[in-house]
Scaffold this motif. Sequence first.
Motif, PDB file in Angstrom:
ATOM      1  N   ASN A   1       5.965  -1.341 -47.454  1.00 14.75           N
ATOM      2  CA  ASN A   1       7.273  -1.630 -46.860  1.00 14.75           C
ATOM      3  C   ASN A   1       7.396  -3.109 -46.524  1.00 14.75           C
ATOM      4  OD1 ASN A   1       8.355   0.965 -46.933  1.00 14.75           O
ATOM      5  ND2 ASN A   1       7.310   1.551 -45.048  1.00 14.75           N
ATOM      6  N   GLY A   2       6.348  -3.879 -46.887  1.00 15.79           N
ATOM      7  CA  GLY A   2       6.389  -5.311 -46.640  1.00 15.79           C
ATOM      8  C   GLY A   2       6.007  -5.732 -45.249  1.00 15.79           C
ATOM      9  N   LEU A   3       5.294  -4.893 -44.510  1.00 17.88           N
ATOM     10  CA  LEU A   3       4.881  -5.213 -43.147  1.00 17.88           C
ATOM     11  C   LEU A   3       3.397  -5.550 -43.106  1.00 17.88           C
ATOM     12  CD1 LEU A   3       6.669  -2.243 -41.338  1.00 17.88           C
ATOM     13  CD2 LEU A   3       7.561  -4.542 -41.707  1.00 17.88           C
ATOM     14  N   LEU A   4       3.030  -6.523 -42.281  1.00 19.32           N
ATOM     15  CA  LEU A   4       1.618  -6.817 -42.075  1.00 19.32           C
ATOM     16  C   LEU A   4       1.028  -5.769 -41.144  1.00 19.32           C
ATOM     17  CD1 LEU A   4       1.172 -10.672 -41.637  1.00 19.32           C
ATOM     18  CD2 LEU A   4       0.811  -9.271 -43.654  1.00 19.32           C
ATOM     19  N   LYS A   5      -0.130  -5.242 -41.507  1.00 16.93           N
ATOM     20  CA  LYS A   5      -0.779  -4.244 -40.659  1.00 16.93           C
ATOM     21  C   LYS A   5      -2.266  -4.214 -40.957  1.00 16.93           C
ATOM     22  CE  LYS A   5      -0.384  -0.225 -43.722  1.00 16.93           C
ATOM     23  NZ  LYS A   5      -0.049   1.214 -43.791  1.00 16.93           N
ATOM     24  N   GLN A   6      -3.034  -3.638 -40.050  1.00 20.23           N
ATOM     25  CA  GLN A   6      -4.455  -3.412 -40.289  1.00 20.23           C
ATOM     26  C   GLN A   6      -4.616  -2.072 -40.979  1.00 20.23           C
ATOM     27  OE1 GLN A   6      -5.914  -4.397 -36.103  1.00 20.23           O
ATOM     28  NE2 GLN A   6      -7.542  -5.282 -37.341  1.00 20.23           N
ATOM     29  N   GLU A   7      -5.418  -2.067 -42.033  1.00 26.19           N
ATOM     30  CA  GLU A   7      -5.607  -0.860 -42.823  1.00 26.19           C
ATOM     31  C   GLU A   7      -7.083  -0.734 -43.198  1.00 26.19           C
ATOM     32  OE1 GLU A   7      -5.223   2.293 -43.786  1.00 26.19           O
ATOM     33  OE2 GLU A   7      -3.117   1.783 -44.223  1.00 26.19           O
TER      34      GLU A   7
END
Length: 208
Positions: free
Chosen positions: A163-169
Amino acid sequence: MKNGDAVSRVDGKIVFPADDLDDDIRQQFIPTLETSCKNSTFCEDIPNYPSDLVKTALRMNKNLESLSGVDLVPDVVHRVNIPPEDVPLCEYREELVYPKAAQSKDKEWLFVVNEGDFVQGVRIEKCKTESSTCTLIDGFAEGYKTSCKQKYIYRQLVAVSQNGLLKQEKFRFPASCCCHIKFTGNPFMRLGIGMSETTTASSLKPME
């Protein structure tokens, strides 16, 4: 983040969690894999890596700077002359990689943030020849077979969601090459069943 709260995307636009992206926009957040990466869980060379978008996102999210880092790798110089007792059962290759894309725990390929001063270096250990027999102990007992197996672990990295969001994965990386031992002989032999009459008789003969 509460449901309905606005968030900033890597391209600088403000979106809401319920917003749907059209296919053209969503496509720019999906890695294009080279052939050499399709049998791996990560890739360092991505032709459509969104460098400009990632740089913009990093400028907007200064709080992520503390999540940048590189794994320590033992000095190779100290491992040249390996004592015989320390020879590994399975041959492996140790590397420090900087993935630009990787496969998440949900089996989604996502862009990994590795741009400019923000680096995420991961130490990996890969079997040189998976399924080969283990050294030293192969054939150590009749009816047993050894083989080298690749083991994996999950590492948490900052990434760009689809979705184009920065996140920790969490992403899956090769972590070690282990020796597996499997019994392939007659299972009754381990219970003392099926031995020859000569062997049985001699084993039961009282000592004089």
